[in-house]
Design an enzyme around this catalytic site. Structure first.
Site, short mmCIF file in Angstrom:
data_model
loop_
_atom_site.label_atom_id
_atom_site.label_comp_id
_atom_site.label_asym_id
_atom_site.label_seq_id
_atom_site.Cartn_x
_atom_site.Cartn_y
_atom_site.Cartn_z
N GLN A 201 0.84 -1.22 0.00
CA GLN A 201 0.00 0.00 0.00
C GLN A 201 0.87 1.27 0.00
O GLN A 201 0.46 2.29 -0.54
CB GLN A 201 -0.91 0.03 1.24
N ASP A 242 -7.00 1.23 12.11
CA ASP A 242 -8.19 0.46 11.75
C ASP A 242 -9.15 0.34 12.92
O ASP A 242 -10.35 0.19 12.73
CB ASP A 242 -7.80 -0.92 11.24
O1 MRU Z 1 -5.46 -3.70 4.67
P1 MRU Z 1 -5.76 -2.25 4.45
O2 MRU Z 1 -5.07 -1.68 3.25
O3 MRU Z 1 -7.24 -1.97 4.44
O4 MRU Z 1 -5.16 -1.53 5.72
C1 MRU Z 1 -5.25 -0.15 5.81
C2 MRU Z 1 -4.55 0.41 6.97
O5 MRU Z 1 -3.99 -0.27 7.78
C3 MRU Z 1 -4.64 1.91 7.14
O6 MRU Z 1 -3.50 2.40 7.76
C4 MRU Z 1 -5.86 2.24 8.03
O7 MRU Z 1 -7.00 1.61 7.55
C5 MRU Z 1 -6.09 3.69 8.12
S1 MRU Z 1 -6.68 4.35 6.63
C6 MRU Z 1 -7.02 5.99 6.82
#
Ligand code: MRU
Length: 363
Positions: A201, A242
């Site tokens: 990401q 999250d």
């Molecule tokens: O697995 P993902 O890509 O959904 O994980 C996303 C994250 O860990 C982000 O840091 C979190 O959701 C915050 S987004 C503003």
């Protein structure tokens, strides 16, 4: 500028994040099981964006319903809510959004009137509510950015992990929203983006959206963070979340805990930027946060190419929990919380309640 997610008359339109940065493709999801699959397969990801997608998925399910009476619609609603809720377990925004849509659904069905009228009202109110969830998310991120920007010094470099930007939200971003707000205030801020194994990401998404905005970004592999901290190349860490427990423990993308410990060792502030919808006061500590375990194949393979020997075992916890003692501050739309979080987070919810009461009085 790109739109992460939007409601259209054809369905829910999203940028396919599995294809970025190579291809900028938008897809329209026309049924709620399709929206659920888009969340599960990470076409859309990031806690607030998952919340928006969940709200739109529920609205779409109700809009497409052929229920002939309220009892049938209620039973369909349960199936829709259950399908959306079973996509990803860690981001509490998903459950927050489903709960909010359920409350609106109950409002629509309450009171007098013919059943057909109530069904139509539920369809319209849920569609409006889902769009409001999106619009509010952007406003909330902008407010968070304004609070957080004060914490960043001019000419500083910020390390971030995963993607907590416009792609992870309705727009603007949480952690990257703070960076954007500081840049808008005229500060020179550059970003080091951890690539964020295994889904990348950071390398794929954070780098893509910051480059589009002209904010200087340098991609590093996850194992380089300590090296650059020790060399004083990083002045602050900002990540998203999250789920945050009542005591300030933070669940975020796997590897965040490692970054937090390194930041503490190197005396660098470690900030978390997240909306109140990511804070789960029902959980006393991070030990209670459910951690998603994804397919080991996402670790042993990259886009179909095997990167580990065949038949070797692999693990893939998608998130970890950073104990609150490593968290310098939590930046929200209602202000900044610091240790002791059990009190400071509760106070922010009270502040939000007061703001809502006075906004309602003005209306
Ligand atoms: O697995 P993902 O890509 O959904 O994980 C996303 C994250 O860990 C982000 O840091 C979190 O959701 C915050 S987004 C503003």
């Amino acid at each position: 500028m790109f739109k992460t997610i939007e409601w259209t008359s054809d369905g829910v339109r999203m940028i396919d994040q599995t294809l970025l940065p190579g291809e900028e493709i938008y897809r329209t999801y026309r049924t709620y099981p399709e929206v659920a699959e888009a969340i599960r397969s990470m076409v859309i990801r990031g806690a607030p964006a998952i919340g928006v997608a969940a709200a739109m998925g529920v609205a779409l399910g109700v809009k497409n319903s052929r229920a002939k009476n309220v009892a049938e619609l209620r039973s369909e609603f349960e199936t829709i809510a259950d399908t959306i809720s079973k996509t990803r377990p860690t981001a509490v925004n998903l459950f927050w959004a489903v709960k909010r849509m359920r409350a609106k659904f109950e409002d629509a069905l309450a009171g007098a009137g013919l059943e057909a009228g109530k069904i139509d009202r539920a369809k319209t109110l849920l569609e409006d509510e889902a769009q409001r969830v999106l619009a509010e998310d952007i406003t909330v991120n902008e407010a968070m950015g304004r609070h957080g920007a004060a914490l960043l010094k001019d000419s500083s470099t910020v390390l971030t992990h995963c993607n907590a930007g416009a792609l992870a939200t309705g727009g603007y971003g949480t952690a990257l929203g703070v960076v954007r707000a500081a840049v808008e205030e005229g500060k020179k801020v550059s970003v080091f983006a951890d690539e964020t194994r295994p889904f990348l990401q950071g390398a794929r998404l954070t780098a893509w959206e910051l480059a589009k905005d002209g904010i200087p970004v340098t991609v590093i592999t996850d194992n380089m963070a300590g090296h650059f901290m020790k060399q004083s190349k990083i002045q602050a860490v900002i990540v998203g979340a999250d789920r945050i427990a009542a005591n300030g423990d933070v669940a975020n993308k796997i590897g965040t805990y490692t970054v937090a410990v390194l930041a503490s060792e190197n005396k660098i502030p470690f900030y978390v930027a997240a909306p109140l919808s990511t804070i789960d006061l029902e959980l006393a500590s991070g030990d209670e946060i459910p951690i998603e375990e994804r397919s080991p194949e996402e670790v042993t393979h990259w886009r179909g190419i095997q990167t580990a020997p065949e038949n070797v075992s692999a693990r893939h916890p998608a998130f970890d929990v950073t104990p609150s003692r490593y968290v310098t501050a939590i930046i929200t739309e209602c202000g900044i919380a610091r240790n002791p979080y059990t009190e400071s987070l509760k106070a922010l919810f009270e502040e939000q309640g007061e703001q809502q009461t006075s906004a309602n009085a003005v209306r």
